[in-house]
Design a protein around this motif. Sequence first.
Motif, PDB file in Angstrom:
ATOM      1  N   ILE A 167     -41.061  73.321   2.133  1.00 57.33           N
ATOM      2  CA  ILE A 167     -41.739  72.622   1.046  1.00 57.33           C
ATOM      3  C   ILE A 167     -40.953  71.376   0.667  1.00 57.33           C
ATOM      4  N   ASP A 168     -41.657  70.246   0.610  1.00 58.48           N
ATOM      5  CA  ASP A 168     -41.043  68.983   0.212  1.00 58.48           C
ATOM      6  C   ASP A 168     -41.887  68.355  -0.883  1.00 58.48           C
ATOM      7  N   ARG A 169     -41.236  67.951  -1.968  1.00 62.37           N
ATOM      8  CA  ARG A 169     -41.936  67.378  -3.124  1.00 62.37           C
ATOM      9  C   ARG A 169     -43.076  68.282  -3.603  1.00 62.37           C
ATOM     10  N   GLY A 170     -42.836  69.578  -3.498  1.00 56.26           N
ATOM     11  CA  GLY A 170     -43.780  70.542  -4.034  1.00 56.26           C
ATOM     12  C   GLY A 170     -44.841  71.036  -3.075  1.00 56.26           C
ATOM     13  N   TYR A 171     -44.963  70.407  -1.907  1.00 56.66           N
ATOM     14  CA  TYR A 171     -46.065  70.746  -1.012  1.00 56.66           C
ATOM     15  C   TYR A 171     -45.566  71.290   0.324  1.00 56.66           C
ATOM     16  N   LEU A 172     -46.347  72.203   0.904  1.00 49.88           N
ATOM     17  CA  LEU A 172     -46.002  72.842   2.165  1.00 49.88           C
ATOM     18  C   LEU A 172     -46.240  71.875   3.319  1.00 49.88           C
ATOM     19  N   ILE A 173     -45.156  71.308   3.861  1.00 50.77           N
ATOM     20  CA  ILE A 173     -45.297  70.298   4.915  1.00 50.77           C
ATOM     21  C   ILE A 173     -44.702  70.765   6.240  1.00 50.77           C
ATOM     22  N   ASN A 174     -44.074  71.929   6.260  1.00 54.93           N
ATOM     23  CA  ASN A 174     -43.491  72.451   7.486  1.00 54.93           C
ATOM     24  C   ASN A 174     -43.900  73.917   7.679  1.00 54.93           C
ATOM     25  N   PRO A 175     -45.114  74.161   8.209  1.00 59.88           N
ATOM     26  CA  PRO A 175     -45.615  75.535   8.362  1.00 59.88           C
ATOM     27  C   PRO A 175     -44.746  76.408   9.269  1.00 59.88           C
ATOM     28  N   GLU A 176     -44.054  75.791  10.246  1.00 59.25           N
ATOM     29  CA  GLU A 176     -43.224  76.579  11.161  1.00 59.25           C
ATOM     30  C   GLU A 176     -42.060  77.246  10.429  1.00 59.25           C
TER      31      GLU A 176
ATOM     32  N   VAL B 204     -49.524  81.753  -4.854  1.00 61.80           N
ATOM     33  CA  VAL B 204     -49.418  80.716  -5.886  1.00 61.80           C
ATOM     34  C   VAL B 204     -49.202  79.376  -5.183  1.00 61.80           C
ATOM     35  N   GLU B 205     -50.129  78.453  -5.414  1.00 60.88           N
ATOM     36  CA  GLU B 205     -50.057  77.131  -4.796  1.00 60.88           C
ATOM     37  C   GLU B 205     -49.819  76.065  -5.852  1.00 60.88           C
ATOM     38  N   PRO B 206     -49.269  74.911  -5.449  1.00 60.58           N
ATOM     39  CA  PRO B 206     -49.054  73.834  -6.420  1.00 60.58           C
ATOM     40  C   PRO B 206     -50.378  73.220  -6.866  1.00 60.58           C
ATOM     41  N   LEU B 207     -50.356  72.630  -8.043  1.00 60.11           N
ATOM     42  CA  LEU B 207     -51.528  71.914  -8.542  1.00 60.11           C
ATOM     43  C   LEU B 207     -51.843  70.727  -7.631  1.00 60.11           C
ATOM     44  N   PHE B 208     -53.120  70.442  -7.472  1.00 63.35           N
ATOM     45  CA  PHE B 208     -53.599  69.277  -6.703  1.00 63.35           C
ATOM     46  C   PHE B 208     -53.137  69.317  -5.248  1.00 63.35           C
ATOM     47  N   ASN B 209     -53.125  70.513  -4.674  1.00 62.27           N
ATOM     48  CA  ASN B 209     -52.738  70.662  -3.275  1.00 62.27           C
ATOM     49  C   ASN B 209     -53.802  70.015  -2.379  1.00 62.27           C
TER      50      ASN B 209
ATOM     51  N   GLN C  51     -53.993  72.877   2.177  1.00 57.14           N
ATOM     52  CA  GLN C  51     -54.670  74.144   1.905  1.00 57.14           C
ATOM     53  C   GLN C  51     -55.066  74.811   3.217  1.00 57.14           C
ATOM     54  N   ARG C  52     -55.580  74.007   4.137  1.00 53.99           N
ATOM     55  CA  ARG C  52     -56.009  74.527   5.434  1.00 53.99           C
ATOM     56  C   ARG C  52     -54.812  75.092   6.204  1.00 53.99           C
TER      57      ARG C  52
ATOM     58  N   SER D 197     -39.305  71.090  -7.513  1.00 53.14           N
ATOM     59  CA  SER D 197     -39.702  69.786  -6.983  1.00 53.14           C
ATOM     60  C   SER D 197     -40.125  68.804  -8.064  1.00 53.14           C
ATOM     61  N   PHE D 198     -40.836  69.300  -9.083  1.00 56.66           N
ATOM     62  CA  PHE D 198     -41.256  68.417 -10.158  1.00 56.66           C
ATOM     63  C   PHE D 198     -41.559  69.216 -11.410  1.00 56.66           C
TER      64      PHE D 198
END
Length: 437
Positions: free
Chosen positions: A67-76, A103-108, A113-114, A161-162
């Motif tokens: 997770i970077d800056r709140g969002y899942l960017i590295n699924p591996e 639990v997911e971040p707001l405005f994902n 999401q996919r 992250s924020f």
Amino acid sequence: MGMERSSVVVLDNGGGLLKAGFGGETDPVAVVPNCVGRPPSSKKWLVADQLQADDADVTGVSLRRPIDRGYLINPEVQREVWDRVFRSLLKLEDLSQSSLLLVEPLFNPPSLQRSADELVFEEFGFGSLCVADSPSLVHLYEASRPQGPAVASLVVDCGFSFTHAAPVMQNLTLNYGVKRMDLGGKALTNYLKELVSYRSLNVMDETLLIDHAKEQLCFVSLDLQRDLRLSRKSGKENILKCTYVLPDGVTHTKGFVKDLNEARRYQSLPDGTSNYTSELDSKMEVTGGQGDTDKADDRRKVDLTQNEFVLTNERFLVPEMLFQPVDLGMNQAGLAECIVRAVNSCHPYLHPVLFENIILTGGSTLFPRFAQRLERELRPLVLDAYDVKITCQENPILGVWKGGSLLASSPEFESMCITKAEYEEIGSARCRRRFFH
């Protein structure tokens, strides 16, 4: 046929810490770093709880976070961490018989999401999925407690992250009122790394150790000018001075505070400022400002062969980022102004209710005196006719997870989920319409 409580996995997938357990339980089974790390002396990557092991030396460890800056960017990397948590810590064998509350971040964004849905259904094969956001779960948990907010609250989530100030009404987050600061625990740790590296030892690669030092030693100042004066005093007169010892890899593999009693002397400072500050000024006049010179000399004499560093004003300057980011060169509103903007984005009828039901959650709210400082900053910005009441969660790190556990054990939970069959038939985007955010 309804799902049994133990078949629902509740996962608060935070950027810093991952919290996982079963719906209906009081506490999670696992609270582990959401990352993998490799020590310099090893080729093996340590995953999640392995970084917390007693024999794990985290000095100079290289980290990879999903997770970077709140969002899942590295699924591996996320798959590695989840696999460790689900198989080894929660001891789940057949995930197709389990449902996941994620639990997911707001405005994902939809693309992320996919990616999350692919992990849940295709990689791990969960039977069904429900997605929730942290503010609504915090409100749900606090509303279930005696004298908790009945209808609406303003959840202030200071995460890794924020930071979000999010109005919640009847367990639904009002997305149009959410305000965000791009500051969280990670930014505070990085700032402390920079300060220590500039003043004494190079600790830019010691993320986990500095994170621990921050949690142990930092606090929120109630009088910035007074504390700055105190931090310039020398020797034993400086009640803010304390020492953090880095691991040596032989006698100890974990960092620690040299003297906890010494580190907590600041707690004896009075909240009132005028008399104390004037007394301090007179003492400095008598010494001719000798404290400043001594302090500079002390820093010049730092022994770089020692595995320790001293903190003084860093202890309160780091959390100060959240309250006055402009003073530190950041073009952002402080936390109090962020809260006021969030409330003002809602209908005027909600304003008094939200100000009276401010809930603090997230690890960064654990700094001593956080709530007192926030109330002092808020009060001048709020109409006199409105009360300002701030509630600190009993355990702000677990507050979101506890709300998720409550939701997962509710009779309505099964109807809120999307099943693996639905996902395979109509895809991620259409399935996601079931979730309100």
